[in-house]
Design a protein around this motif. Structure first.
Motif, PDB file in Angstrom:
ATOM      1  N   HIS A 249      17.773   5.982   1.721  1.00  0.00           N
ATOM      2  CA  HIS A 249      16.985   4.859   2.220  1.00  0.00           C
ATOM      3  C   HIS A 249      16.134   4.292   1.080  1.00  0.00           C
ATOM      4  CE1 HIS A 249      14.424   8.506   3.081  1.00  0.00           C
ATOM      5  NE2 HIS A 249      13.660   7.814   2.246  1.00  0.00           N
ATOM      6  N   CYS A 250      15.596   3.114   1.290  1.00  0.00           N
ATOM      7  CA  CYS A 250      14.634   2.518   0.361  1.00  0.00           C
ATOM      8  C   CYS A 250      13.660   1.675   1.171  1.00  0.00           C
ATOM      9  CB  CYS A 250      15.361   1.652  -0.668  1.00  0.00           C
ATOM     10  SG  CYS A 250      14.266   0.947  -1.935  1.00  0.00           S
ATOM     11  N   PHE A 251      12.378   1.891   0.954  1.00  0.00           N
ATOM     12  CA  PHE A 251      11.343   1.144   1.674  1.00  0.00           C
ATOM     13  C   PHE A 251      10.252   0.722   0.698  1.00  0.00           C
ATOM     14  CE2 PHE A 251      12.981   4.047   4.998  1.00  0.00           C
ATOM     15  CZ  PHE A 251      13.386   3.113   5.925  1.00  0.00           C
ATOM     16  N   GLN A 252       9.444  -0.238   1.119  1.00  0.00           N
ATOM     17  CA  GLN A 252       8.224  -0.521   0.377  1.00  0.00           C
ATOM     18  C   GLN A 252       7.283   0.671   0.551  1.00  0.00           C
ATOM     19  OE1 GLN A 252       6.630  -4.275   1.747  1.00  0.00           O
ATOM     20  NE2 GLN A 252       7.756  -5.406   0.181  1.00  0.00           N
ATOM     21  N   GLY A 253       6.620   1.079  -0.525  1.00  0.00           N
ATOM     22  CA  GLY A 253       5.689   2.187  -0.441  1.00  0.00           C
ATOM     23  C   GLY A 253       5.892   3.154  -1.586  1.00  0.00           C
ATOM     24  N   GLY A 254       5.380   4.388  -1.415  1.00  0.00           N
ATOM     25  CA  GLY A 254       5.370   5.338  -2.503  1.00  0.00           C
ATOM     26  C   GLY A 254       6.112   6.629  -2.214  1.00  0.00           C
TER      27      GLY A 254
ATOM     28  N   HIS B 103       2.100  -7.483  -5.706  1.00  0.00           N
ATOM     29  CA  HIS B 103       2.418  -6.209  -6.351  1.00  0.00           C
ATOM     30  C   HIS B 103       3.300  -5.451  -5.376  1.00  0.00           C
ATOM     31  CE1 HIS B 103       0.915  -2.283  -8.465  1.00  0.00           C
ATOM     32  NE2 HIS B 103       2.196  -2.480  -8.582  1.00  0.00           N
ATOM     33  N   LEU B 104       4.598  -5.405  -5.693  1.00  0.00           N
ATOM     34  CA  LEU B 104       5.585  -4.811  -4.796  1.00  0.00           C
ATOM     35  C   LEU B 104       5.960  -3.422  -5.299  1.00  0.00           C
ATOM     36  CD1 LEU B 104       7.914  -7.948  -4.498  1.00  0.00           C
ATOM     37  CD2 LEU B 104       6.007  -7.315  -2.986  1.00  0.00           C
ATOM     38  N   ARG B 105       5.894  -2.443  -4.424  1.00  0.00           N
ATOM     39  CA  ARG B 105       6.316  -1.089  -4.759  1.00  0.00           C
ATOM     40  C   ARG B 105       7.454  -0.697  -3.823  1.00  0.00           C
ATOM     41  NH1 ARG B 105       2.741   2.666  -7.070  1.00  0.00           N
ATOM     42  NH2 ARG B 105       0.772   1.808  -7.873  1.00  0.00           N
ATOM     43  N   ARG B 106       8.523  -0.160  -4.400  1.00  0.00           N
ATOM     44  CA  ARG B 106       9.676   0.264  -3.600  1.00  0.00           C
ATOM     45  C   ARG B 106      10.052   1.686  -3.997  1.00  0.00           C
ATOM     46  NH1 ARG B 106      11.234  -5.177  -5.419  1.00  0.00           N
ATOM     47  NH2 ARG B 106      11.231  -6.601  -3.621  1.00  0.00           N
ATOM     48  N   THR B 107      10.331   2.510  -2.994  1.00  0.00           N
ATOM     49  CA  THR B 107      10.744   3.890  -3.268  1.00  0.00           C
ATOM     50  C   THR B 107      12.066   4.177  -2.580  1.00  0.00           C
ATOM     51  OG1 THR B 107       8.495   4.697  -3.564  1.00  0.00           O
ATOM     52  CG2 THR B 107      10.156   6.320  -2.962  1.00  0.00           C
ATOM     53  N   GLN B 108      12.985   4.760  -3.346  1.00  0.00           N
ATOM     54  CA  GLN B 108      14.339   5.032  -2.853  1.00  0.00           C
ATOM     55  C   GLN B 108      14.645   6.520  -2.942  1.00  0.00           C
ATOM     56  OE1 GLN B 108      17.608   2.253  -3.742  1.00  0.00           O
ATOM     57  NE2 GLN B 108      18.581   3.904  -4.883  1.00  0.00           N
TER      58      GLN B 108
ATOM     59  N   GLU C 165       0.836  -1.201   0.000  1.00  0.00           N
ATOM     60  CA  GLU C 165       0.000   0.000   0.000  1.00  0.00           C
ATOM     61  C   GLU C 165       0.869   1.250   0.000  1.00  0.00           C
ATOM     62  OE1 GLU C 165      -3.147  -0.075  -0.431  1.00  0.00           O
ATOM     63  OE2 GLU C 165      -3.310  -2.262  -0.291  1.00  0.00           O
ATOM     64  N   CYS C 166       0.452   2.247  -0.756  1.00  0.00           N
ATOM     65  CA  CYS C 166       1.148   3.528  -0.797  1.00  0.00           C
ATOM     66  C   CYS C 166       0.285   4.590  -0.140  1.00  0.00           C
ATOM     67  CB  CYS C 166       1.399   3.968  -2.235  1.00  0.00           C
ATOM     68  SG  CYS C 166       2.542   2.952  -3.137  1.00  0.00           S
ATOM     69  N   LYS C 167       0.904   5.405   0.682  1.00  0.00           N
ATOM     70  CA  LYS C 167       0.183   6.587   1.188  1.00  0.00           C
ATOM     71  C   LYS C 167       0.019   7.599   0.051  1.00  0.00           C
ATOM     72  CE  LYS C 167       0.449  10.158   4.743  1.00  0.00           C
ATOM     73  NZ  LYS C 167       1.322  10.743   5.799  1.00  0.00           N
ATOM     74  N   ASP C 168       1.098   7.784  -0.722  1.00  0.00           N
ATOM     75  CA  ASP C 168       1.054   8.707  -1.876  1.00  0.00           C
ATOM     76  C   ASP C 168       1.558   7.968  -3.113  1.00  0.00           C
ATOM     77  OD1 ASP C 168       0.324  11.021  -0.272  1.00  0.00           O
ATOM     78  OD2 ASP C 168       2.389  10.948   0.453  1.00  0.00           O
ATOM     79  N   ARG C 169       0.657   7.622  -4.025  1.00  0.00           N
ATOM     80  CA  ARG C 169       1.059   6.892  -5.236  1.00  0.00           C
ATOM     81  C   ARG C 169       1.882   7.789  -6.148  1.00  0.00           C
ATOM     82  NH1 ARG C 169      -3.212   2.582  -7.515  1.00  0.00           N
ATOM     83  NH2 ARG C 169      -3.553   1.442  -5.594  1.00  0.00           N
ATOM     84  N   PRO C 170       3.103   7.404  -6.485  1.00  0.00           N
ATOM     85  CA  PRO C 170       3.959   8.260  -7.326  1.00  0.00           C
ATOM     86  C   PRO C 170       3.322   8.621  -8.657  1.00  0.00           C
ATOM     87  CG  PRO C 170       5.273   6.561  -6.287  1.00  0.00           C
ATOM     88  CD  PRO C 170       3.833   6.225  -5.994  1.00  0.00           C
ATOM     89  N   GLU C 171       2.563   7.704  -9.268  1.00  0.00           N
ATOM     90  CA  GLU C 171       1.970   8.003 -10.575  1.00  0.00           C
ATOM     91  C   GLU C 171       0.868   9.062 -10.483  1.00  0.00           C
ATOM     92  OE1 GLU C 171       2.181   5.103  -9.024  1.00  0.00           O
ATOM     93  OE2 GLU C 171       0.487   3.780  -9.431  1.00  0.00           O
ATOM     94  N   GLN C 172       0.452   9.400  -9.240  1.00  0.00           N
ATOM     95  CA  GLN C 172      -0.558  10.450  -9.075  1.00  0.00           C
ATOM     96  C   GLN C 172       0.065  11.794  -8.675  1.00  0.00           C
ATOM     97  OE1 GLN C 172      -3.262   8.674  -6.236  1.00  0.00           O
ATOM     98  NE2 GLN C 172      -4.302   7.450  -7.802  1.00  0.00           N
TER      99      GLN C 172
END
Length: 463
Positions: free
Chosen positions: A196-201, A171-176, A114-121
């Motif tokens: 850093h890099c975590f799962q999420g957006g 469906h894995l999302r990672r943001t660095q 789950e993303c709090k803030d989806r990068p594509e948005q």
């Protein structure tokens, strides 16, 4: 067409058709995509991460694993790949009197990060403004900063695994986020990075001001750093340095595909003492939120924690299906591949030393002369000979139980894996995981991993 649970029926049909001829079959569909944005002094880079999508079908003939892959996801193409693979299996010869592949229990599971803030948005100009503001803030921290770079990256991995018992989707999302500074004074210059890099957006795309100040401060320390006099010292590894140690020592040292190739000494030491009784080490792809986490590996094994070292005893290897089956080892969720075009191997996920009971003050208190090693850069280990080398940017001097503020740079740790592990005399009480890592098998086969640990006190040969 995105890879999702809609592929379950056609991939189940492929597996069913293949298992008319072979003892075991499975299908894996992978899709990798994302974006990267970089802000430098004189230019900005916005680029799409090269999208890769395809399916690999796998059979076990009773003797060998054989695979066929395609980037065409149409029903016709998948059925052709199935026929081709069935023919190849026939040429290899089918046996039902040898090793058996366990397909696991019946299950149907799906997992989405789950993303709090989806990068594509998030509009591109908003991303550029955020990175530009951070870069300007970083540059303004000291006049000796010659250049500063802020980088953001986001990846999306959609993965489907099917065998006769399992229907799995993730469906894995990672943001660095990465910040790099280059500092200069006179003829001297130095560079340092953090991040850093975590799962999420997009919520993970920012580096806080305290971390940026620490980056600049440590970068400037390198300008005045002396070279360390080589020798054996009491040393304290920072959690990031401990993570590099875990990764190189018994991360790579217990990848069981190396056992099959007789290229790892760890195989002969399973069940034996190789470290201080204070030392516990794990690999855990089920850690919530960490960048190296997943629901299942690329051979359909559900993720769980593997305890590699318990009380200093080497207890369990990291396995893929082939190594576990042929060596009669427990299966762990470490069968991973770079893409649908590449082979699965035993690979790490989140590898770390577990916490102990000591505080940093306790570790420092009776060191007369030693060093705290911080800001690791890279390392290497010889799984066959157990030689290890760890490199970092900073060795912070310790005198009479206190950090003096003086630093030496760079610093290199050399020695043997068991020698270093057995010298650990104190283990810190809090684990920190660093998510910036990627891991290759040799010089290729890259997969996302993390590593970490608590502060560790040990004796080490430094140079």
């Amino acid at each position: 067409m995105n890879i999702d649970q809609g592929l379950f029926p056609i991939l189940s049909d492929c597996v069913f058709d293949l298992e008319r001829e072979v003892p075991y079959a499975c299908a894996l569909a992978l899709q990798h995509e994302g974006e990267r944005v970089v802000w430098q002094n004189k230019r900005q880079i916005v680029e799409e991460i090269h999208p890769v999508k395809g399916v690999v079908l796998t059979v076990f003939t009773g003797k060998h694993f054989i695979e066929a892959a395609t980037n065409d996801l149409t029903s016709a193409a998948l059925r052709k790949a199935t026929r081709d693979l069935r023919d190849m299996a026939g040429y290899d010869g089918i046996r039902y009197d040898g090793i058996e592949v366990d397909p696991g229990p019946k299950m149907k599971k799906a997992y989405r990060v789950e993303c709090k803030d989806r990068p594509e948005q998030i509009p591109l100009n908003e991303k550029l403004d955020a990175l530009g503001d951070t870069q300007a803030k970083l540059r303004a921290m000291d006049s000796r900063i010659a250049d500063a770079v802020i980088q953001y990256g986001h990846t999306r991995d959609r993965e489907v695994f099917v065998n006769r018992n399992k229907l799995l989707y993730q469906h894995l999302r990672r943001t660095q986020a990465v910040a790099l500074v280059i500092v200069r004074e006179g003829a001297k210059s130095a560079s340092l990075h953090t991040g850093h890099c975590f799962q999420g957006g997009w919520e993970h795309a920012h580096i806080n001001e305290q971390e940026l100040e620490s980056l600049v401060s440590d970068g400037l320390l390198q300008l005045a750093a002396d070279r360390l006099i080589p020798g054996t010292y009491d040393a304290i590894l920072s959690p990031e340095f401990a993570g590099l140690f875990a990764h190189e020592a018994f991360g790579h040292g217990t990848e069981a595909d190396m056992f099959l190739k007789k290229r790892s000494m760890g195989q002969a030491y399973m069940g034996k003492e190789v470290a201080s009784p204070l030392v516990n080490m794990s690999d855990d792809p089920s850690l919530p939120g960490q960048a190296g986490s997943y629901l299942f590996d690329h051979e359909g094994e559900i993720s769980s924690c593997t305890r590699i070292l318990v009380g200093g005893i080497l207890t369990q290897a990291l396995t893929d299906m082939n190594s576990a089956m042929r060596l009669n080892l427990p299966r762990t969720a470490n069968g991973r591949r770079e893409s649908f075009e590449r082979k699965a191997y035993a690979r790490m996920s989140n590898t770390f030393f577990e916490s102990g009971g000591h505080t940093l003050d306790q570790m420092l208190s009776d060191i007369d002369h030693g060093y705290m090693l911080d800001r690791p850069s890279n390392g290497m280990e010889d799984p066959k000979g157990w030689g290890i080398q760890l490199e970092g940017y900073l060795a912070r001097e310790i005198r009479h139980g206190k950090l003096t503020g003086r630093v030496f740079s760079p610093v290199i740790v050399t020695g043997s894996v068991p020698e270093l592990l057995k010298s650990i005399s104190m283990v810190g009480n809090s684990v920190r995981i660093s998510g910036l890592g990627m891991c290759g098998k040799g010089h290729k086969e890259w997969v996302k991993v993390t590593d970490g640990g608590p502060y560790l006190r040990l004796r080490a040969r430094l140079g």
